[in-house]
Design a protein around this motif. Structure first.
Motif, PDB file in Angstrom:
ATOM      1  N   ASP A   5       0.842  -1.210   0.000  1.00 52.45           N
ATOM      2  CA  ASP A   5       0.000   0.000   0.000  1.00 52.45           C
ATOM      3  C   ASP A   5       0.869   1.248   0.000  1.00 52.45           C
ATOM      4  O   ASP A   5       0.579   2.234  -0.710  1.00 52.45           O
ATOM      5  N   LYS A   6       1.929   1.234   0.772  1.00 50.17           N
ATOM      6  CA  LYS A   6       2.826   2.398   0.789  1.00 50.17           C
ATOM      7  C   LYS A   6       3.482   2.594  -0.585  1.00 50.17           C
ATOM      8  O   LYS A   6       3.593   3.719  -1.077  1.00 50.17           O
ATOM      9  N   LEU A   7       3.934   1.491  -1.202  1.00 52.70           N
ATOM     10  CA  LEU A   7       4.535   1.601  -2.532  1.00 52.70           C
ATOM     11  C   LEU A   7       3.536   2.136  -3.549  1.00 52.70           C
ATOM     12  O   LEU A   7       3.874   2.967  -4.407  1.00 52.70           O
ATOM     13  N   VAL A   8       2.289   1.692  -3.439  1.00 51.03           N
ATOM     14  CA  VAL A   8       1.254   2.179  -4.363  1.00 51.03           C
ATOM     15  C   VAL A   8       1.040   3.667  -4.175  1.00 51.03           C
ATOM     16  O   VAL A   8       0.931   4.431  -5.139  1.00 51.03           O
ATOM     17  N   LYS A   9       1.013   4.129  -2.911  1.00 50.40           N
ATOM     18  CA  LYS A   9       0.821   5.551  -2.638  1.00 50.40           C
ATOM     19  C   LYS A   9       1.995   6.370  -3.172  1.00 50.40           C
ATOM     20  O   LYS A   9       1.817   7.421  -3.776  1.00 50.40           O
ATOM     21  N   GLU A  10       3.250   5.851  -2.948  1.00 51.46           N
ATOM     22  CA  GLU A  10       4.431   6.570  -3.440  1.00 51.46           C
ATOM     23  C   GLU A  10       4.429   6.621  -4.969  1.00 51.46           C
ATOM     24  O   GLU A  10       4.731   7.660  -5.588  1.00 51.46           O
ATOM     25  N   TYR A  11       4.051   5.506  -5.595  1.00 50.94           N
ATOM     26  CA  TYR A  11       3.988   5.475  -7.057  1.00 50.94           C
ATOM     27  C   TYR A  11       2.936   6.448  -7.567  1.00 50.94           C
ATOM     28  O   TYR A  11       3.180   7.179  -8.536  1.00 50.94           O
ATOM     29  N   THR A  12       1.834   6.484  -6.928  1.00 55.45           N
ATOM     30  CA  THR A  12       0.763   7.413  -7.342  1.00 55.45           C
ATOM     31  C   THR A  12       1.220   8.847  -7.185  1.00 55.45           C
ATOM     32  O   THR A  12       0.993   9.702  -8.059  1.00 55.45           O
ATOM     33  N   GLN A  13       1.924   9.136  -6.073  1.00 51.87           N
ATOM     34  CA  GLN A  13       2.397  10.499  -5.836  1.00 51.87           C
ATOM     35  C   GLN A  13       3.452  10.899  -6.866  1.00 51.87           C
ATOM     36  O   GLN A  13       3.424  12.020  -7.394  1.00 51.87           O
ATOM     37  N   LEU A  14       4.380   9.964  -7.182  1.00 53.69           N
ATOM     38  CA  LEU A  14       5.419  10.253  -8.181  1.00 53.69           C
ATOM     39  C   LEU A  14       4.790  10.463  -9.563  1.00 53.69           C
ATOM     40  O   LEU A  14       5.203  11.359 -10.331  1.00 53.69           O
ATOM     41  N   LYS A  15       3.753   9.658  -9.851  1.00 58.09           N
ATOM     42  CA  LYS A  15       3.080   9.792 -11.144  1.00 58.09           C
ATOM     43  C   LYS A  15       2.397  11.140 -11.254  1.00 58.09           C
ATOM     44  O   LYS A  15       2.472  11.815 -12.291  1.00 58.09           O
ATOM     45  N   GLN A  16       1.776  11.606 -10.180  1.00 54.47           N
ATOM     46  CA  GLN A  16       1.114  12.924 -10.199  1.00 54.47           C
ATOM     47  C   GLN A  16       2.170  14.028 -10.331  1.00 54.47           C
ATOM     48  O   GLN A  16       1.971  15.004 -11.070  1.00 54.47           O
ATOM     49  N   THR A  17       3.318  13.856  -9.632  1.00 57.16           N
ATOM     50  CA  THR A  17       4.389  14.870  -9.717  1.00 57.16           C
ATOM     51  C   THR A  17       4.951  14.934 -11.144  1.00 57.16           C
ATOM     52  O   THR A  17       5.199  16.015 -11.700  1.00 57.16           O
ATOM     53  N   THR A  18       5.126  13.772 -11.741  1.00 56.66           N
ATOM     54  CA  THR A  18       5.634  13.730 -13.132  1.00 56.66           C
ATOM     55  C   THR A  18       4.665  14.405 -14.079  1.00 56.66           C
ATOM     56  O   THR A  18       5.067  15.183 -14.966  1.00 56.66           O
ATOM     57  N   GLU A  19       3.396  14.133 -13.911  1.00 59.18           N
ATOM     58  CA  GLU A  19       2.398  14.745 -14.791  1.00 59.18           C
ATOM     59  C   GLU A  19       2.358  16.254 -14.595  1.00 59.18           C
ATOM     60  O   GLU A  19       2.237  17.019 -15.564  1.00 59.18           O
ATOM     61  N   ASN A  20       2.506  16.700 -13.371  1.00 60.01           N
ATOM     62  CA  ASN A  20       2.498  18.154 -13.111  1.00 60.01           C
ATOM     63  C   ASN A  20       3.730  18.824 -13.758  1.00 60.01           C
ATOM     64  O   ASN A  20       3.616  19.896 -14.382  1.00 60.01           O
ATOM     65  N   ARG A  21       4.864  18.199 -13.640  1.00 58.72           N
ATOM     66  CA  ARG A  21       6.078  18.790 -14.217  1.00 58.72           C
ATOM     67  C   ARG A  21       6.020  18.753 -15.754  1.00 58.72           C
ATOM     68  O   ARG A  21       6.467  19.686 -16.418  1.00 58.72           O
ATOM     69  N   ARG A  22       5.445  17.667 -16.299  1.00 60.17           N
ATOM     70  CA  ARG A  22       5.299  17.609 -17.752  1.00 60.17           C
ATOM     71  C   ARG A  22       4.405  18.732 -18.235  1.00 60.17           C
ATOM     72  O   ARG A  22       4.671  19.375 -19.266  1.00 60.17           O
ATOM     73  N   TRP A  23       3.316  18.975 -17.473  1.00 63.26           N
ATOM     74  CA  TRP A  23       2.404  20.058 -17.875  1.00 63.26           C
ATOM     75  C   TRP A  23       3.106  21.416 -17.772  1.00 63.26           C
ATOM     76  O   TRP A  23       2.971  22.271 -18.652  1.00 63.26           O
ATOM     77  N   ALA A  24       3.920  21.587 -16.698  1.00 65.27           N
ATOM     78  CA  ALA A  24       4.630  22.851 -16.529  1.00 65.27           C
ATOM     79  C   ALA A  24       5.662  23.038 -17.657  1.00 65.27           C
ATOM     80  O   ALA A  24       5.850  24.153 -18.172  1.00 65.27           O
ATOM     81  N   LEU A  25       6.331  21.940 -18.095  1.00 61.39           N
ATOM     82  CA  LEU A  25       7.302  22.023 -19.173  1.00 61.39           C
ATOM     83  C   LEU A  25       6.622  22.393 -20.483  1.00 61.39           C
ATOM     84  O   LEU A  25       7.145  23.216 -21.260  1.00 61.39           O
ATOM     85  N   GLN A  26       5.458  21.835 -20.715  1.00 62.65           N
ATOM     86  CA  GLN A  26       4.714  22.185 -21.930  1.00 62.65           C
ATOM     87  C   GLN A  26       4.309  23.661 -21.915  1.00 62.65           C
ATOM     88  O   GLN A  26       4.407  24.358 -22.949  1.00 62.65           O
ATOM     89  N   GLU A  27       3.875  24.131 -20.777  1.00 62.78           N
ATOM     90  CA  GLU A  27       3.503  25.536 -20.691  1.00 62.78           C
ATOM     91  C   GLU A  27       4.730  26.447 -20.878  1.00 62.78           C
ATOM     92  O   GLU A  27       4.664  27.509 -21.518  1.00 62.78           O
ATOM     93  N   PHE A  28       5.875  26.005 -20.381  1.00 59.15           N
ATOM     94  CA  PHE A  28       7.086  26.813 -20.538  1.00 59.15           C
ATOM     95  C   PHE A  28       7.515  26.848 -21.998  1.00 59.15           C
ATOM     96  O   PHE A  28       7.936  27.895 -22.499  1.00 59.15           O
ATOM     97  N   ASN A  29       7.440  25.707 -22.718  1.00 62.31           N
ATOM     98  CA  ASN A  29       7.778  25.673 -24.141  1.00 62.31           C
ATOM     99  C   ASN A  29       6.863  26.578 -24.942  1.00 62.31           C
ATOM    100  O   ASN A  29       7.286  27.253 -25.882  1.00 62.31           O
ATOM    101  N   LYS A  30       5.550  26.585 -24.585  1.00 62.71           N
ATOM    102  CA  LYS A  30       4.614  27.464 -25.274  1.00 62.71           C
ATOM    103  C   LYS A  30       4.993  28.912 -25.068  1.00 62.71           C
ATOM    104  O   LYS A  30       4.914  29.755 -25.988  1.00 62.71           O
ATOM    105  N   ALA A  31       5.422  29.239 -23.872  1.00 56.51           N
ATOM    106  CA  ALA A  31       5.771  30.657 -23.568  1.00 56.51           C
ATOM    107  C   ALA A  31       7.045  31.038 -24.313  1.00 56.51           C
ATOM    108  O   ALA A  31       7.177  32.175 -24.781  1.00 56.51           O
ATOM    109  N   CYS A  32       8.022  30.112 -24.495  1.00 58.87           N
ATOM    110  CA  CYS A  32       9.262  30.435 -25.198  1.00 58.87           C
ATOM    111  C   CYS A  32       8.998  30.667 -26.670  1.00 58.87           C
ATOM    112  O   CYS A  32       9.681  31.457 -27.332  1.00 58.87           O
ATOM    113  N   ARG A  33       8.092  30.012 -27.276  1.00 58.00           N
ATOM    114  CA  ARG A  33       7.760  30.196 -28.677  1.00 58.00           C
ATOM    115  C   ARG A  33       7.106  31.544 -28.896  1.00 58.00           C
ATOM    116  O   ARG A  33       7.261  32.165 -29.923  1.00 58.00           O
TER     117      ARG A  33
END
Length: 368
Positions: A340-368
């Motif tokens: 259960d702890k591993l599942v929670k950590e995996y879920t948290q890492l997955k949400q963090t990755t998705e948030n950073r991916r979204w932030a990177l996409q927004e940053f690329n849009k702003a640079c263009r």
């Protein structure tokens, strides 16, 4: 033994021949309440009753005591009659005085009427006060207000007025009693109110006998009412017992008849309902098949059968996949809280990755 029994039964028959057994027992000896059979079965007691009845009256007293009692009651009635006469006369005189004070404002009163009532009142007061003082030789306490009988006699009206009042008093009392009798007659018979005085007097003459007769009728009706009440209570008790017996019989009938056949009746009803339900199902199936045969042709039915087979195959594959996934989950559940702890950590890492991916996409849009 035979002769003894014959004599005993003869003694029992002797008391029965003298009168009804209930009369002999209830009148001669009130506590006894015997029937003919009991008197015949107890001849010696019957003989005792015969001997006692010669020395006792109907109330159960001895003859000498009954004679003394009758004489005492005669004297009591005589004293009661004397007292009632004096009491009635005194009350009539008091009512005469009350009527006089009611009519004192009437100017039609003559001087003789006033003189008569005043003399009567004075004589009555002096007589009552003299009776209150009592005889002097029996007096223990000092007289009231220091008065003596001689002091009260000085207040008596003059002898001429007393003689004149005494001569007129019987007429006034007779007139007052006549008014009372007529009032009683009109109360007893309201139709007599309009009758002439002579007819009223004739009716009053018979009023006492009528009242005595009506009183006796009321007493007889009251005694009959009591007897009817006793009979009613007995019938009510009997009725209650009969109702209880009827209820017991009904309960017995229910247990012996209805409850015995109830199981068989329920079984037959269940079979009937089961057969009826099967018939309804068959009828519905027949209607369904009829509708299907009218709606679809053989080619359409074959196509639908193929589609259903494919869908059922897909459902079986999905069930197999679901069973495999359930087995994998059961395997993971064996790991416990660490998994259960591993599942929670995996879920948290997955949400963090998705948030950073979204932030990177927004940053690329702003640079263009």
């Amino acid at each position: 033994m035979a002769s003894g029994d014959f004599c005993s039964s003869g003694e029992g028959m002797e008391i029965l021949q003298q009168g009804h057994p209930t009369k002999v027992c209830s009148r001669q000896l009130p506590p006894c309440n015997l029937s003919e059979e009991e008197l015949l079965q107890n001849p010696h007691f019957s003989k005792l009753l015969l001997s006692l009845s010669q020395h006792m009256d109907e109330s159960g007293l001895s003859l000498s005591l009954a004679k003394e009692q009758a004489q005492a009651w005669k004297e009591v009635r005589l004293h009661k009659t004397t007292w009632l006469r004096s009491e009635i006369l005194q009350r009539v005189i008091q009512e005469l005085l009350v009527d006089y004070y009611v009519k004192i404002q009437d100017t039609n009163l003559t001087s003789e009427d006033k003189k008569f009532h005043e003399t009567l009142e004075q004589q009555l007061l002096v007589t009552q006060l003299t009776q209150l003082l009592g005889p002097s030789q029996e007096r223990v306490m000092p007289p009231l207000l220091g008065l003596e009988k001689a002091d009260l006699l000085e207040l008596m009206p003059p002898s001429e007025d007393f003689v004149w009042m005494r001569a007129r008093l019987p007429l006034e009392v007779e007139e007052q009693l006549k008014k009372k009798c007529f009032t009683l007659l009109c109360y007893h018979d309201p139709n007599s109110d309009s009758d002439p005085e002579t007819l009223k007097a004739a009716k009053v003459w018979k009023l006492a006998e009528m009242l005595v007769s009506e009183k006796q009728q009321c007493q007889e009706a009251r005694s009959q009412q009591k007897e009817q009440g006793v009979l009613l209570e007995k019938k009510r008790a009997t009725y209650s017992q009969v109702l209880l017996r009827c209820l017991a019989l009904l309960h017995r009938l229910l247990q012996e008849h209805r409850l015995k056949t109830q199981s068989e009746l329920d079984r037959i009803n269940a079979q009937y309902l089961e057969i009826k339900c099967s018939a309804m199902i068959l009828k519905l199936r027949m209607e369904e098949l009829k509708i299907l045969s009218d709606t679809y042709t053989a080619e359409k039915v074959e196509v639908h059968r193929l589609i259903r087979d494919r869908l059922e195959g897909a459902i079986r594959l999905q069930k197999q996949d679901m069973e495999k996934s359930r087995q994998v989950l059961n395997t993971y559940e064996v790991l416990g809280e660490e998994f259960d702890k591993l599942v929670k950590e995996y879920t948290q890492l997955k949400q963090t990755t998705e948030n950073r991916r979204w932030a990177l996409q927004e940053f690329n849009k702003a640079c263009r």
